[in-house]
Motif scaffolding. Structure first.
Motif, PDB file in Angstrom:
ATOM      1  N   UNK A  83       5.037   0.210  -0.308  1.00 47.43           N
ATOM      2  CA  UNK A  83       4.901  -0.939   0.590  1.00 47.43           C
ATOM      3  C   UNK A  83       3.519  -1.578   0.422  1.00 47.43           C
ATOM      4  N   UNK A  84       2.487  -0.755   0.447  1.00 52.08           N
ATOM      5  CA  UNK A  84       1.119  -1.280   0.313  1.00 52.08           C
ATOM      6  C   UNK A  84       0.890  -1.900  -1.061  1.00 52.08           C
ATOM      7  N   UNK A  85       1.423  -1.294  -2.096  1.00 56.39           N
ATOM      8  CA  UNK A  85       1.255  -1.829  -3.454  1.00 56.39           C
ATOM      9  C   UNK A  85       1.939  -3.194  -3.587  1.00 56.39           C
ATOM     10  N   UNK A  86       3.173  -3.308  -3.124  1.00 54.76           N
ATOM     11  CA  UNK A  86       3.886  -4.580  -3.218  1.00 54.76           C
ATOM     12  C   UNK A  86       3.265  -5.627  -2.295  1.00 54.76           C
ATOM     13  N   UNK A  87       2.741  -5.197  -1.155  1.00 50.64           N
ATOM     14  CA  UNK A  87       2.052  -6.121  -0.256  1.00 50.64           C
ATOM     15  C   UNK A  87       0.794  -6.679  -0.923  1.00 50.64           C
ATOM     16  N   UNK A  88       0.026  -5.811  -1.573  1.00 52.08           N
ATOM     17  CA  UNK A  88      -1.182  -6.252  -2.276  1.00 52.08           C
ATOM     18  C   UNK A  88      -0.818  -7.190  -3.427  1.00 52.08           C
ATOM     19  N   UNK A  89       0.244  -6.852  -4.164  1.00 51.18           N
ATOM     20  CA  UNK A  89       0.701  -7.703  -5.259  1.00 51.18           C
ATOM     21  C   UNK A  89       1.061  -9.097  -4.746  1.00 51.18           C
ATOM     22  N   UNK A  90       1.873  -9.162  -3.709  1.00 51.27           N
ATOM     23  CA  UNK A  90       2.306 -10.452  -3.164  1.00 51.27           C
ATOM     24  C   UNK A  90       1.130 -11.266  -2.646  1.00 51.27           C
ATOM     25  N   UNK A  91       0.269 -10.608  -1.912  1.00 50.75           N
ATOM     26  CA  UNK A  91      -0.879 -11.312  -1.337  1.00 50.75           C
ATOM     27  C   UNK A  91      -1.793 -11.852  -2.427  1.00 50.75           C
ATOM     28  N   UNK A  92      -2.084 -11.036  -3.431  1.00 52.50           N
ATOM     29  CA  UNK A  92      -2.960 -11.485  -4.519  1.00 52.50           C
ATOM     30  C   UNK A  92      -2.319 -12.634  -5.285  1.00 52.50           C
TER      31      UNK A  92
END
Length: 130
Positions: A109-118
């Motif tokens: 969840x955190x990895x995909x959240x960081x990917x999307x946000x970046x």
């Protein structure tokens, strides 16, 4: 210039593949078996990220304020829907796999959240200023 309609698909697929590889390496290193639940997790995050990017990037060039609202709504939707998926996965999981599955889900969840946000932040900075 607006991003092309499906320009986000290749980065999401590559990121999903990289996360799958990292998940496999982590579980192999911990001598834990990969389960179908881990594939479901990866598919869930790839699907929700793809759907949200399709929805969010569509409004980026035409309505920047609308994009910000969609971005914030996307964060909320991803969190709430992911919590629902997590509850279902953990209820159905055997007791001995609850903790590794929960941790894997949270890290994905955190990895995909960081990917999307970046990605979305980078794209929004490239937009011409009005």
């Amino acid at each position: 210039m607006a991003p092309r309609r499906w320009s986000f698909l290749i980065p999401i697929l590559l990121f999903t593949a990289a996360m799958g590889l990292l998940l496999w390496i982590a579980f192999y290193g911990l001598k834990q078996p990969l389960e179908p639940a881990h594939g479901i997790m990866l598919l869930w995050f790839a699907a929700i990220t793809t759907a949200l990017h399709l929805w969010q990037e569509h409004s980026m060039a035409t309505d920047p304020k609308g994009f910000v609202r969609r971005f914030m709504a996307g964060l909320m939707l991803k969190m709430l829907l992911s919590l629902g998926v997590l509850v279902v996965l953990l209820i159905r999981a055997p007791k001995e796999t609850v903790m590794p599955n929960g941790i894997a889900f949270a890290l994905l969840y955190l990895a995909f959240l960081a990917f999307s946000t970046a990605r979305l932040t980078g794209l929004s900075r490239k937009l011409p200023k009005a």
